[in-house]
Design a protein around this motif. Structure first.
Motif, PDB file in Angstrom:
ATOM      1  N   GLY B 102       0.826  -1.235  -0.006  1.00  0.00           N
ATOM      2  CA  GLY B 102       0.096   0.099  -0.005  1.00  0.00           C
ATOM      3  C   GLY B 102       0.759   1.347   0.132  1.00  0.00           C
ATOM      4  N   LEU B 103       1.669   1.348   0.979  1.00  0.00           N
ATOM      5  CA  LEU B 103       2.685   2.410   1.047  1.00  0.00           C
ATOM      6  C   LEU B 103       3.585   2.718  -0.222  1.00  0.00           C
ATOM      7  N   LEU B 104       3.958   1.483  -0.953  1.00  0.00           N
ATOM      8  CA  LEU B 104       4.778   1.613  -2.171  1.00  0.00           C
ATOM      9  C   LEU B 104       3.656   2.056  -3.223  1.00  0.00           C
ATOM     10  N   LEU B 105       2.525   1.695  -3.336  1.00  0.00           N
ATOM     11  CA  LEU B 105       1.500   2.098  -4.350  1.00  0.00           C
ATOM     12  C   LEU B 105       1.472   3.601  -4.230  1.00  0.00           C
ATOM     13  N   GLY B 106       1.020   4.049  -2.918  1.00  0.00           N
ATOM     14  CA  GLY B 106       0.791   5.483  -2.524  1.00  0.00           C
ATOM     15  C   GLY B 106       1.895   6.529  -3.266  1.00  0.00           C
ATOM     16  N   GLY B 107       3.239   5.681  -2.807  1.00  0.00           N
ATOM     17  CA  GLY B 107       4.435   6.641  -3.309  1.00  0.00           C
ATOM     18  C   GLY B 107       4.608   6.686  -4.645  1.00  0.00           C
ATOM     19  N   LEU B 108       4.409   5.855  -5.589  1.00  0.00           N
ATOM     20  CA  LEU B 108       4.332   5.430  -6.870  1.00  0.00           C
ATOM     21  C   LEU B 108       3.343   6.505  -7.460  1.00  0.00           C
ATOM     22  N   ILE B 109       2.256   6.766  -7.010  1.00  0.00           N
ATOM     23  CA  ILE B 109       1.051   7.632  -7.533  1.00  0.00           C
ATOM     24  C   ILE B 109       1.543   8.949  -7.268  1.00  0.00           C
ATOM     25  N   GLY B 110       2.134   9.127  -6.145  1.00  0.00           N
ATOM     26  CA  GLY B 110       2.567  10.309  -5.857  1.00  0.00           C
ATOM     27  C   GLY B 110       3.923  10.884  -6.771  1.00  0.00           C
ATOM     28  N   ALA B 111       4.757   9.705  -7.051  1.00  0.00           N
ATOM     29  CA  ALA B 111       5.791  10.132  -7.973  1.00  0.00           C
ATOM     30  C   ALA B 111       5.225  10.413  -9.322  1.00  0.00           C
ATOM     31  N   VAL B 112       4.112   9.813  -9.797  1.00  0.00           N
ATOM     32  CA  VAL B 112       3.516  10.347 -10.954  1.00  0.00           C
ATOM     33  C   VAL B 112       3.025  11.824 -11.052  1.00  0.00           C
ATOM     34  N   ASN B 113       2.295  12.096  -9.890  1.00  0.00           N
ATOM     35  CA  ASN B 113       1.991  13.439  -9.626  1.00  0.00           C
ATOM     36  C   ASN B 113       3.347  14.488  -9.748  1.00  0.00           C
ATOM     37  N   GLY B 114       4.089  14.098  -9.055  1.00  0.00           N
ATOM     38  CA  GLY B 114       5.175  15.012  -9.003  1.00  0.00           C
ATOM     39  C   GLY B 114       5.948  14.862 -10.204  1.00  0.00           C
ATOM     40  N   TYR B 115       5.944  14.110 -10.814  1.00  0.00           N
ATOM     41  CA  TYR B 115       6.865  14.081 -12.229  1.00  0.00           C
ATOM     42  C   TYR B 115       5.781  15.066 -13.233  1.00  0.00           C
ATOM     43  N   LEU B 116       4.557  14.908 -13.056  1.00  0.00           N
ATOM     44  CA  LEU B 116       3.678  15.731 -14.118  1.00  0.00           C
ATOM     45  C   LEU B 116       4.148  17.343 -13.728  1.00  0.00           C
ATOM     46  N   VAL B 117       4.079  17.488 -12.442  1.00  0.00           N
ATOM     47  CA  VAL B 117       4.447  18.705 -11.923  1.00  0.00           C
ATOM     48  C   VAL B 117       5.712  19.308 -12.256  1.00  0.00           C
ATOM     49  N   ALA B 118       6.581  18.462 -11.665  1.00  0.00           N
ATOM     50  CA  ALA B 118       8.157  19.066 -11.723  1.00  0.00           C
ATOM     51  C   ALA B 118       8.719  19.003 -12.974  1.00  0.00           C
ATOM     52  N   PHE B 119       8.395  17.893 -13.935  1.00  0.00           N
ATOM     53  CA  PHE B 119       8.916  17.756 -15.018  1.00  0.00           C
ATOM     54  C   PHE B 119       8.167  18.093 -16.320  1.00  0.00           C
ATOM     55  N   ARG B 120       6.891  18.085 -16.219  1.00  0.00           N
ATOM     56  CA  ARG B 120       6.017  18.420 -17.328  1.00  0.00           C
ATOM     57  C   ARG B 120       5.315  19.655 -17.239  1.00  0.00           C
ATOM     58  N   HIS B 121       5.692  20.411 -16.243  1.00  0.00           N
ATOM     59  CA  HIS B 121       5.271  21.870 -15.807  1.00  0.00           C
ATOM     60  C   HIS B 121       3.506  21.788 -15.937  1.00  0.00           C
ATOM     61  N   VAL B 122       3.167  20.800 -15.362  1.00  0.00           N
ATOM     62  CA  VAL B 122       1.655  20.752 -15.259  1.00  0.00           C
ATOM     63  C   VAL B 122       1.387  21.459 -14.073  1.00  0.00           C
ATOM     64  N   THR B 123       0.223  22.231 -14.074  1.00  0.00           N
ATOM     65  CA  THR B 123      -0.222  22.856 -12.794  1.00  0.00           C
ATOM     66  C   THR B 123      -0.683  21.726 -11.690  1.00  0.00           C
ATOM     67  N   PRO B 124      -0.127  22.092 -10.571  1.00  0.00           N
ATOM     68  CA  PRO B 124      -0.370  20.956  -9.675  1.00  0.00           C
ATOM     69  C   PRO B 124      -2.124  20.504  -9.352  1.00  0.00           C
ATOM     70  N   PHE B 125      -2.625  21.637  -9.631  1.00  0.00           N
ATOM     71  CA  PHE B 125      -4.223  21.351  -9.400  1.00  0.00           C
ATOM     72  C   PHE B 125      -4.663  20.644 -10.651  1.00  0.00           C
ATOM     73  N   LEU B 126      -4.182  20.816 -11.823  1.00  0.00           N
ATOM     74  CA  LEU B 126      -4.694  19.943 -12.761  1.00  0.00           C
ATOM     75  C   LEU B 126      -3.900  18.545 -12.874  1.00  0.00           C
ATOM     76  N   ALA B 127      -2.747  18.578 -12.738  1.00  0.00           N
ATOM     77  CA  ALA B 127      -2.098  17.234 -12.714  1.00  0.00           C
ATOM     78  C   ALA B 127      -2.877  16.144 -11.631  1.00  0.00           C
ATOM     79  N   THR B 128      -2.977  16.605 -10.529  1.00  0.00           N
ATOM     80  CA  THR B 128      -3.768  15.872  -9.406  1.00  0.00           C
ATOM     81  C   THR B 128      -5.137  15.450  -9.450  1.00  0.00           C
ATOM     82  N   LEU B 129      -5.817  16.578 -10.147  1.00  0.00           N
ATOM     83  CA  LEU B 129      -7.239  16.243 -10.500  1.00  0.00           C
ATOM     84  C   LEU B 129      -7.164  15.206 -11.594  1.00  0.00           C
ATOM     85  N   ALA B 130      -6.532  15.100 -12.573  1.00  0.00           N
ATOM     86  CA  ALA B 130      -6.311  14.032 -13.545  1.00  0.00           C
ATOM     87  C   ALA B 130      -6.250  12.760 -12.949  1.00  0.00           C
TER      88      ALA B 130
END
Lengths: 314, 317
Positions: B102-130
């Protein structure tokens, strides 16, 4: 000025969305005989009216650099109030319309005032008012209640050929707001504030008043949607607005309006609403469950924002 | 230079202490008022209930605060809670493994959010909404609408049991909270997170790995949401596709009430935990006093706006 010119011209994003609509439509027509029938085309339009108008409201707010998450609570609350007052008579229907429009504007003014004058982040402000209004809606009634005159309900289902009255009304609103954004001083100010609030303040624009007006307009459009939805349902549902806060943002973004404000317009939002509605309809025809439609919706958002983020950088 | 920095740090600490005292005072006032109105409030059973209920929100709000510190926002926390709970409990049936996966999965999903925000310059609001919407689809698609995970006995004990009177969930939250607090206040990583929130350019100039920082903030938020999801299903006893519904907004509310500013750079673990406790106490009070349950929403909304307004006024003076 640059933005003004840019906003009036059709942009590549509009062509992309338009092409996508055509592709999805072709896929739909190829996959089922019942897709391209007048009945289904009418249904697709019925399904997008409410979202189209609420996304229109969101577009104005986002263009000004804000965001309005109050639709979930506000829609529910306004639906309940509308149905409670409208009852069965023409006179009460008129009264309900005036009251709900007034309440919508009031909600908007409160959102705008707290955001502009107290300086609370619009996300927090509208989240707060949405929560309060959702509670108020449920305090008034826990289950769908109230009614609207039958002729009003019929009006919401009436069509001219394959175009529902509601659709005509939505298109008229888009033209009206489009004109306001592109050809009036108020519209220019919205773009200016969204583009660079500091510069707008320094140039002496009435930034705070404009913001309040933007949220008031958003509240008024929300009231219009509440009237439409109550008319469609025939009752006031205290949960009518659930999900509309976040759903209202997707078409705005897919249509190319930047969440940061100042760039974009209503044409993109309108096209994106059509795209999402046609896509949902085609997926339904292909028996894709709504569960997987969510995945598609999320991926569309990611694709759209990645596309625009890349463009904004270059 | 160094004197200036240390003076600055001391003022910041003093402000933080004042904020925490304010929150404590507020909590004391509402507890005293309710205790005066209802004798049922101050019973050990009810207080223990409040604390156990505050635990899942406590985990989420810590993660949310870290993300808000780097000028982000995580709308996907509730979806992560439910997805982690549904997937990990249906895949395996040993408590330790459920937590690990569970914790690994949570971290992985967080990493996807973080990747979109930090590397793809997606607004956090939209990245996490998606990701929120995508996770929703995955979860419902996987379960066909009806999740079938079963919870091992030890799992239930972790969420509802206690060790010498202290709820286990609270001990776990305490350990995690201390760790994050230490990370935030005593390590270079934490200082860089706050610096980034204050000024991304300044953080970049000092050579901080800014993209990595932002990504890690979302990973922490994902892991915290996973913790919360697992403790919540353990507490409720049923795994549900909507586990944690509403926590995204509650956690943002608690973070803001606890002193995290959406403009970034500000927030403390004790502050947001107290805020979470205040929120849960207010919900409890509505129930204890026999008020209409919908009033919770009205109270919550009013509190969110008031708290934000108070901090804005303080920030301006």
């Amino acid at each position: 000025m640059n933005n003004l010119i840019r906003a009036t011209r059709a942009q590549p994003v509009h062509l992309v969305v338009f092409a996508l609509i055509a592709i999805v439509f072709a896929v739909g027509a190829a996959s089922s005989d019942r897709f391209a029938t007048p009945l289904n085309i009418g249904n697709i339009q019925d399904q997008m009216v409410a979202l189209a108008i609420i996304a229109l409201a969101q577009t104005i707010v986002i263009l000004s650099g804000g965001i309005d998450l109050s639709y979930a609570g506000a829609l529910s609350f306004l639906c309940v109030v509308f149905a409670a007052i409208a009852g069965d008579g023409t006179g009460t229907l008129m009264l309900a319309m005036v009251v709900v429009a007034g309440l919508g504007i009031t909600i908007g003014v409160i959102n705008g005032a707290i955001t502009a004058y107290v300086g609370v982040h619009p996300l927090i402000t509208t989240l707060g008012t949405s929560t309060i209004l959702a509670g108020c809606a449920l305090l008034i009634t826990r289950q769908p209640s109230g009614s609207v005159p039958l002729f009003f309900e019929d009006l919401m289902y009436e069509r001219v050929g394959i175009v529902p009255y509601g659709m005509t009304f939505a298109v008229a609103l888009y033209l009206l707001v489009g004109f306001m954004l592109w050809r009036t001083v108020f519209g220019t100010r919205i773009y200016a504030i969204g583009d660079n609030e500091g510069a707008a303040t320094v140039s002496g624009l009435p930034v705070k008043q404009t913001k309040v007006a933007v949220y008031a307009l958003s509240g008024l459009l929300c009231a219009v949607v509440a009237m439409y939805m109550t008319g469609r349902f025939g009752v006031g549902d205290p949960r009518a607005g659930v999900g509309f806060d976040l759903r209202s943002i997707t078409p705005v973004i897919v249509g190319g309006t930047l969440l940061a404000g100042g760039k974009g317009g209503v044409l993109g939002t309108g096209l994106a609403v059509v795209l999402l509605a046609v896509l949902a309809n085609v997926l339904n025809f292909m028996n894709v469950s709504s569960f997987y439609q969510w995945i598609v919706e999320g991926l569309i958002i990611i694709a759209a924002v990645s596309f625009f983020a890349g463009k904004a950088k270059s | 230079m160094s004197a200036a920095i240390s003076v600055n740090r001391n003022t910041v600490r003093a402000v933080q202490r004042r904020e925490i005292l304010m929150l404590l005072g507020f909590l004391a006032v509402i507890w005293a008022t309710t205790a005066a109105l209802s004798p049922r409030f101050l019973t050990p059973a009810n207080l223990s209930d409040i604390l156990i209920q505050a635990a899942p929100l406590g985990f989420v709000v810590i993660g949310q605060m870290i993300v808000i510190i780097v000028r982000g926002l995580d709308l996907s926390v509730a979806s992560i809670m439910a997805t982690v709970a549904v997937l990990s409990t249906s895949l395996i049936d040993s408590t330790a493994a459920i937590f690990a996966v569970g914790l690994l999965l949570g971290g992985l999903i967080g990493a996807v959010n973080g990747y979109l925000v930090a590397f793809r310059h997606v607004t956090p609001f939209l990245a996490t909404l998606a990701t929120m919407i995508v996770l929703q689809g995955i979860r419902f698609g996987y379960t066909g609408g009806a999740p079938g995970g079963s919870l091992p006995e030890t799992f239930r004990w972790l969420a509802t049991g206690n060790i010498v009177g202290v709820p286990v969930a609270l001990i776990a939250l305490g350990i995690v909270a201390c760790a994050v607090h230490w990370l935030l206040e005593r390590t270079v990583f934490g200082r860089r997170l706050k610096l980034y929130g204050d000024s991304p350019e300044a953080a970049y100039m000092t050579g901080a790995p800014t993209r990595f920082l932002v990504m890690m903030a979302f990973v922490i938020s994902g892991v915290m949401a996973a913790f919360a999801g697992l403790f919540l299903v353990g507490y409720v006893g049923i795994v549900d596709n909507w586990t944690g519904r509403g926590y995204e907004l509650d956690s943002i509310a608690a973070a803001v009430i606890g002193g995290a500013a959406l403009s970034g750079g500000k927030g403390t673990v004790p502050g947001v935990l107290l805020a979470a406790l205040i929120l849960v106490s207010l919900f409890n009070i509505v129930v204890i006093l026999g008020l209409s349950i919908e009033l919770q929403l009205v109270i919550k909304g009013t509190l969110i706006i008031l708290a934000a307004a108070v901090y804005m006024k303080r920030a301006q003076t």
